[in-house]
Design an enzyme around this catalytic site. Structure first.
Site, mmCIF file in Angstrom:
data_model
loop_
_atom_site.group_PDB
_atom_site.id
_atom_site.type_symbol
_atom_site.label_atom_id
_atom_site.label_comp_id
_atom_site.label_asym_id
_atom_site.label_seq_id
_atom_site.Cartn_x
_atom_site.Cartn_y
_atom_site.Cartn_z
ATOM 1 N N CYS A 72 36.651 -31.170 1.811
ATOM 2 C CA CYS A 72 35.379 -31.291 1.029
ATOM 3 C C CYS A 72 35.872 -31.265 -0.564
ATOM 4 C CB CYS A 72 34.532 -30.206 1.411
ATOM 5 S SG CYS A 72 32.784 -30.384 0.617
ATOM 6 N N CYS B 62 29.895 -22.426 -0.400
ATOM 7 C CA CYS B 62 31.057 -21.708 -0.437
ATOM 8 C C CYS B 62 31.219 -20.780 -1.299
ATOM 9 C CB CYS B 62 32.343 -22.741 -0.437
ATOM 10 S SG CYS B 62 32.169 -24.258 0.649
ATOM 11 N N CYS C 206 40.293 -24.465 -5.001
ATOM 12 C CA CYS C 206 39.949 -25.759 -4.460
ATOM 13 C C CYS C 206 40.886 -26.809 -4.461
ATOM 14 C CB CYS C 206 38.948 -26.186 -5.608
ATOM 15 S SG CYS C 206 39.287 -26.558 -7.189
#
Length: 258
Positions: free
Chosen positions: A131, A215, A238
């Site tokens: 993602c 998140c 990330c």
């Protein structure tokens, strides 16, 4: 009379910066305060070659205020993952106006990639690395193409994985600058107070580090500031700040985006 030798066109494929360049800058600016360091770089070696990358999170105002104090036209890149808190988008607009930023660049995920690889917009729940790759890493990579260097807001106190950060890194041929690595929470708070900078509205609700809404959770007393990011998942970054060249694992058999 012999014709002059034909000169062939060549393409310079050398990287803009190497690890040796980063090490030299680390030594050159050792002990130099971040504002003075950025003032010299943004008006000298890196003028027109650098962008600041900001999440417009809880501490972003400090770095952006320093950059704007040198040159408000330095491009500032914000990746709207389309999973952001509404409070972050509002804060981005408020802070940009307050600081007079003249080149805010908002980049978004490729809609084709989203349609193919995150059709239900729920990839975060079963493949957070994939993602982030689609919604943050790939868009930022596109936005950074015109630049030889970029400025990050990472700080050493934010998490155990960041304690040994240098000020200068080489990242796939590009220079990455971390001006605030040695700033602690007290120094940041003092800067906010001295310059009367607005706070992110979620900070008062227990969010010292703010990413995408699905998140990010509040942080409990005694935890690292980034403990609320990807809570319960085997993930701490990330992917933007992964070691150069490692890529990101995607669990559906598709290769990482390049």
């Amino acid at each position: 009379m012999a014709e002059p030798a034909r000169v062939l066109d060549t393409i310079d494929t050398r990287p803009a910066f190497t690890a040796a360049d980063a090490a030299a800058l680390e030594a050159r600016f050792a002990g130099v305060p971040a504002p003075a360091m950025l003032a010299e770089l943004l008006t000298g070696d890196l003028a027109g070659r650098v962008a600041a990358v900001s999440s417009f999170g809880a501490e972003s105002a400090v770095l952006l205020h320093i950059v704007a104090g040198v040159d408000r036209s330095v491009p500032v890149i914000f990746t709207n993952t389309q999973k952001m808190f509404g409070e972050t988008l509002a804060y981005r607009d408020t802070l940009s106006e307050r600081l007079g930023l003249t080149d805010l660049r908002v980049v978004r995920p490729d809609p084709h990639l989203l349609a193919v690889r995150d059709k239900q917009a729920e990839r975060w729940s079963y493949d957070p690395d994939g993602c982030c790759e689609i919604r943050k890493v790939e868009p930022l990579a596109r936005a950074l193409v015109p630049f030889d260097a970029w400025i990050s807001g990472r700080k050493g106190f934010q998490a155990g994985t960041r304690t040994a950060l240098p000020r200068f890194e080489e990242d796939q041929g590009r220079l990455k600058i971390n001006p605030l690595v040695d700033w602690d929470k007290a120094a940041l708070d003092a800067y906010f107070a001295e310059h009367d900078l607005p706070r992110h509205p979620l900070e008062a609700q227990g969010y010292p580090s703010i990413g995408c809404a699905p998140c990010t959770s509040p942080v409990r007393p005694g935890e690292d500031p980034r403990a609320g990011r990807w809570r319960g998942m085997d993930k701490v970054e990330c992917g933007i700040h992964m070691i150069a060249g490692t890529g990101i694992k995607v669990d559906d058999g598709e290769p990482p985006i390049r």
